[in-house]
Write a protein that holds these residues in place. Structure first.
Motif, PDB file in Angstrom:
ATOM      1  N   SER A  21      -4.000  -3.355  22.263  1.00  0.00           N
ATOM      2  CA  SER A  21      -2.903  -3.131  21.315  1.00  0.00           C
ATOM      3  C   SER A  21      -2.980  -4.172  20.210  1.00  0.00           C
ATOM      4  O   SER A  21      -3.373  -5.319  20.454  1.00  0.00           O
ATOM      5  CB  SER A  21      -1.557  -3.251  22.037  1.00  0.00           C
ATOM      6  OG  SER A  21      -0.517  -3.422  21.104  1.00  0.00           O
ATOM      7  N   GLY A  22      -2.599  -3.765  19.009  1.00  0.00           N
ATOM      8  CA  GLY A  22      -2.450  -4.739  17.922  1.00  0.00           C
ATOM      9  C   GLY A  22      -1.102  -5.423  18.064  1.00  0.00           C
ATOM     10  O   GLY A  22      -0.328  -5.124  18.972  1.00  0.00           O
ATOM     11  N   ASP A  23      -0.805  -6.340  17.164  1.00  0.00           N
ATOM     12  CA  ASP A  23       0.537  -6.937  17.172  1.00  0.00           C
ATOM     13  C   ASP A  23       0.992  -7.285  15.763  1.00  0.00           C
ATOM     14  O   ASP A  23       0.288  -7.043  14.779  1.00  0.00           O
ATOM     15  CB  ASP A  23       0.606  -8.148  18.113  1.00  0.00           C
ATOM     16  CG  ASP A  23      -0.173  -9.349  17.635  1.00  0.00           C
ATOM     17  OD1 ASP A  23      -0.654  -9.321  16.491  1.00  0.00           O
ATOM     18  OD2 ASP A  23      -0.301 -10.320  18.396  1.00  0.00           O
ATOM     19  N   VAL A  36       0.019  -7.020   9.718  1.00  0.00           N
ATOM     20  CA  VAL A  36       0.218  -6.340  11.000  1.00  0.00           C
ATOM     21  C   VAL A  36      -1.002  -5.485  11.367  1.00  0.00           C
ATOM     22  O   VAL A  36      -1.507  -4.739  10.532  1.00  0.00           O
ATOM     23  CB  VAL A  36       1.461  -5.419  10.910  1.00  0.00           C
ATOM     24  CG1 VAL A  36       1.753  -4.778  12.259  1.00  0.00           C
ATOM     25  CG2 VAL A  36       2.654  -6.184  10.402  1.00  0.00           C
ATOM     26  N   CYS A  37      -1.436  -5.596  12.609  1.00  0.00           N
ATOM     27  CA  CYS A  37      -2.490  -4.711  13.131  1.00  0.00           C
ATOM     28  C   CYS A  37      -1.774  -3.533  13.802  1.00  0.00           C
ATOM     29  O   CYS A  37      -1.300  -3.662  14.925  1.00  0.00           O
ATOM     30  CB  CYS A  37      -3.353  -5.469  14.135  1.00  0.00           C
ATOM     31  SG  CYS A  37      -4.600  -4.414  14.895  1.00  0.00           S
ATOM     32  N   CYS A  79      -6.832  -0.840  12.548  1.00  0.00           N
ATOM     33  CA  CYS A  79      -6.388  -0.738  11.150  1.00  0.00           C
ATOM     34  C   CYS A  79      -5.140  -1.589  10.970  1.00  0.00           C
ATOM     35  O   CYS A  79      -4.386  -1.811  11.923  1.00  0.00           O
ATOM     36  CB  CYS A  79      -6.107   0.718  10.772  1.00  0.00           C
ATOM     37  SG  CYS A  79      -4.706   1.422  11.629  1.00  0.00           S
ATOM     38  N   GLY A  80      -4.948  -2.052   9.754  1.00  0.00           N
ATOM     39  CA  GLY A  80      -3.819  -2.956   9.517  1.00  0.00           C
ATOM     40  C   GLY A  80      -3.160  -2.707   8.181  1.00  0.00           C
ATOM     41  O   GLY A  80      -3.610  -1.894   7.373  1.00  0.00           O
ATOM     42  N   TRP A  81      -2.065  -3.423   7.989  1.00  0.00           N
ATOM     43  CA  TRP A  81      -1.306  -3.273   6.737  1.00  0.00           C
ATOM     44  C   TRP A  81      -1.966  -4.027   5.574  1.00  0.00           C
ATOM     45  O   TRP A  81      -1.408  -4.089   4.477  1.00  0.00           O
ATOM     46  CB  TRP A  81       0.129  -3.736   6.949  1.00  0.00           C
ATOM     47  CG  TRP A  81       0.936  -2.724   7.728  1.00  0.00           C
ATOM     48  CD1 TRP A  81       0.469  -1.593   8.308  1.00  0.00           C
ATOM     49  CD2 TRP A  81       2.339  -2.775   8.006  1.00  0.00           C
ATOM     50  NE1 TRP A  81       1.487  -0.920   8.933  1.00  0.00           N
ATOM     51  CE2 TRP A  81       2.642  -1.618   8.759  1.00  0.00           C
ATOM     52  CE3 TRP A  81       3.360  -3.664   7.700  1.00  0.00           C
ATOM     53  CZ2 TRP A  81       3.931  -1.341   9.206  1.00  0.00           C
ATOM     54  CZ3 TRP A  81       4.648  -3.387   8.138  1.00  0.00           C
ATOM     55  CH2 TRP A  81       4.940  -2.243   8.881  1.00  0.00           C
ATOM     56  N   ASP A  82      -3.144  -4.612   5.844  1.00  0.00           N
ATOM     57  CA  ASP A  82      -3.893  -5.229   4.740  1.00  0.00           C
ATOM     58  C   ASP A  82      -4.802  -4.204   4.069  1.00  0.00           C
ATOM     59  O   ASP A  82      -5.571  -4.545   3.166  1.00  0.00           O
ATOM     60  CB  ASP A  82      -4.706  -6.423   5.260  1.00  0.00           C
ATOM     61  CG  ASP A  82      -5.608  -6.048   6.444  1.00  0.00           C
ATOM     62  OD1 ASP A  82      -5.613  -4.854   6.818  1.00  0.00           O
ATOM     63  OD2 ASP A  82      -6.284  -6.935   6.980  1.00  0.00           O
ATOM     64  N   GLY A  83      -4.727  -2.926   4.518  1.00  0.00           N
ATOM     65  CA  GLY A  83      -5.486  -1.850   3.879  1.00  0.00           C
ATOM     66  C   GLY A  83      -6.905  -1.691   4.386  1.00  0.00           C
ATOM     67  O   GLY A  83      -7.662  -0.894   3.850  1.00  0.00           O
ATOM     68  N   LEU A  84      -7.257  -2.446   5.435  1.00  0.00           N
ATOM     69  CA  LEU A  84      -8.633  -2.388   5.943  1.00  0.00           C
ATOM     70  C   LEU A  84      -8.688  -1.694   7.302  1.00  0.00           C
ATOM     71  O   LEU A  84      -7.720  -1.727   8.069  1.00  0.00           O
ATOM     72  CB  LEU A  84      -9.212  -3.800   6.086  1.00  0.00           C
ATOM     73  CG  LEU A  84      -9.254  -4.650   4.808  1.00  0.00           C
ATOM     74  CD1 LEU A  84      -9.741  -6.045   5.127  1.00  0.00           C
ATOM     75  CD2 LEU A  84     -10.131  -3.997   3.749  1.00  0.00           C
TER      76      LEU A  84
END
Length: 598
Positions: free
Chosen positions: A544-546, A571-572, A588-593
């Motif tokens: 899981s991401g966090d 956030v991941c 994937c994350g909120w950094d667009g990557l």
């Protein structure tokens, strides 16, 4: 009554003592006699001893031979000098309400005696018979008082209580109002009786068809309400405005377009990118998961192309050779997982951030749900938008029914607490599951796709039979938190739910839907984010991401946190383990990557 000494037999030494005693008594009597002369006369008549002779007082007089000493005459009731004239008479207690005798005027109105209380204010010291002062009894009827009070409260005027109103009538308050109403009180309303509305009469009960009784209509009753010309104009304007608004909204979702990023759509054999590659070192067509999985250690690729945060990633069904991502930049992109890992196609058509995506079972089509309140069905190969659906609410999650024979049906969890089921062929809503008390966050099919589980902001988990709009299982504990991300395990036995109290809860997914208390995965900070959970294909790890952009990997058996590393700057939100690979994880994350780890 006279006092006599007791008789004793005479003896030699006794005579002198009796003489002395009698002399002393005589002296006492004499001194009493001198104290109150008025009484002595009356007493002498009553047989008191006669006054003694002077020689009997010898022992009290000063003898010449004795030394000089003070002679004290005993006076039992001496005159006392009084400073002030003593008050005689009885004092009345001012608090007494009843007196048993007739006191004099002076007694009744004498000033109060006793020390004054120095702490009493002037107001407190004044005579009072109620908290605010002294109220004299007024001879006024309770009804009259209430009548004037209510009249004043309602109309603003009342009769002047300081005047005798039988002689002159004077009002206080709003005098103009009093003159206008001619001084009427509340209880004397000036309105005349209004004539009753007439009804049709037919009270003969024997007339079975025509009997009206109390249900008769009024003579002047209107059945149809028709707006006047002016009202009709206003109504027309309002409806025209509304229609304009509606048109604008409906026109917005147009302009779906797609961009192909590779030169050739088909290869030399005429196969599109949907064709599963066979030269990647892994059999992507097999249905058997890898025997043993390992922890991913390093980043081996980054897919960049989204300009804002990525909200979800989905692998192509069964093979996993393509990756679909949706983003807050309103775009959906399709990427290669193997080979050059290029961006193959971009799907543009939403006007707001895309929240969720879902492939059908074959992967030929997919659905997207966005904050512009539209659900759109796309063709994966051509990029064409096949159809669009809306019920004017925001869809939070969307899922195709995985059954082969139900590929035309899908369900979407909406912001208005409903789960809505659409038919793609007709484009109409065919079922509504309306039991949740909050916006619906997730939908997951379980039990060979006969049932599905939904979670919601109402902190509950509900299980539904397909096409039956009543939940047959409702799980809600006081200690439960909202669970905005749920994943079914590869063996179909467990549901992993990301709980908002920073833990992953495991529920059985086969019949009882019981919470497995032995399997609780903790140690990550996820509160406030719907971070996706996933399992390794061999069921040995949970990932899981966090909220801090880290990827967390737990051991399934022991629930120990085995690995944690920084995957994204923000956030991941999504993490997917490739179904055919031993250690490939896509985040994937909120950094667009979007990143690939191995």
């Amino acid at each position: 009554m006279t006092w006599e000494p007791p008789l004793l037999p005479p003896g030699p030494g006794l005579r002198s003592s009796t003489a002395v005693m009698s002399a002393a008594i005589a002296a006492l009597a004499a001194s009493y006699g001198s104290g109150s002369g008025s009484e002595s006369d009356s007493d002498s008549e009553g047989g008191r001893c006669p006054l003694p002779a002077a020689d009997s007082l010898m022992h009290l007089t000063k003898s010449p031979s004795a030394k000089p000493s003070l002679a004290v005459a005993v006076d039992a009731a001496p005159e006392v000098a009084v400073k002030e004239d003593l008050e005689t008479g009885v004092h009345l207690d001012p608090a007494v309400k009843e007196v048993q005798y007739n006191p004099t005027y002076e007694t009744m109105f004498a000033p109060e005696f006793g020390p004054e209380n120095p702490f009493r204010t002037q107001q407190m010291a004044a005579p009072r018979n109620m908290l605010s002062g002294y109220a004299e009894p007024a001879h006024i009827n309770d009804f009259m008082f209430e009548q004037q009070r209510r009249t004043f409260a309602t109309y603003g005027y009342a009769l002047d209580p300081s005047l005798d109103n039988q002689v002159t009538t004077k009002y206080i308050g709003s005098v103009e109002e009093a003159e206008k109403n001619q001084g009427l009180t509340v209880f004397e309303t000036g309105q005349k009786k209004i004539e009753k509305r007439k009804k049709f009469k037919e009270n003969d009960a024997s007339n079975i068809d025509g009997f009206l009784g109390p249900w008769a209509k009024y003579v002047d009753e209107k059945d149809v309400a028709k707006p006047s010309e002016e009202e009709q104009k206003e109504l027309d304007e309002i409806t025209a405005k509304r229609q304009k608004k509606g048109k604008l909204e409906e026109e917005k979702p147009g302009e779906e377009k797609t961009i192909l990023h590779v030169k050739e759509m088909y290869d030399y054999q005429g196969r599109s990118y949907l064709h599963i590659p066979q030269d990647v070192g892994v059999n992507l067509r097999s249905s058997v998961p890898p025997e043993k999985c390992y922890l991913p250690k390093k980043q081996i690729h980054v897919w960049s192309g989204h300009t804002k945060g990525v909200s979800a990633v989905r692998l192509f069904p069964l093979s996993g050779h393509l990756l679909l991502s949706c983003s807050m930049d309103c775009k959906i992109k399709l990427w290669e997982v193997y080979g050059d890992r290029r961006c193959l196609r971009t799907f543009i058509g939403h006007s707001k951030a895309v929240r969720d995506i879902c492939f059908n079972t074959a992967g030929t089509q997919f659905l997207s749900a966005a904050y512009d309140r539209y659900l759109k069905l796309w063709d994966t190969e051509t990029g064409q938008c096949i159809s669009r659906f809306t019920n004017r609410k925001v869809p939070y999650c969307v899922k195709f029914n995985p059954d082969e024979d139900k590929q035309n049906l899908f369900v979407a969890g909406m912001s208005d607490k409903k789960i809505v089921q659409w038919d793609i062929r007709s484009g109409e809503i065919v079922q509504e599951y309306d039991r949740h008390l909050g916006a619906v966050n997730t939908i997951v099919f379980v039990d060979e796709n006969r049932r599905f589980v939904s979670t919601s902001d109402d902190k509950s988990l509900r299980v539904w039979e397909w096409d039956i709009p009543v939940d047959f299982k409702y799980i809600a504990e006081p200690s439960m938190h909202s669970m905005p991300a749920v994943t079914l395990s590869p063996n179909g036995k467990w549901l992993a739910c990301q709980s908002m109290d920073n833990q992953i809860l495991i529920f059985g997914a086969q019949n009882r839907f019981r919470l497995n208390k032995k399997k609780i995965f903790k140690g990550h900070m996820v509160a406030g984010y719907a971070c996706q959970v996933d399992f390794s294909p061999d069921m040995s790890y949970v990932i899981s991401g966090d909220g801090n952009g880290k990827l967390n990997i737990w051991d399934w058996k022991t629930t120990k946190l085995y690995s944690r590393f920084k995957a994204h700057d923000k956030v991941c939100i999504g993490a997917v383990w490739h179904p055919h690979e031993t250690s490939k994880v896509i985040t994937c994350g909120w950094d667009g990557l979007i990143k690939l780890w191995d």
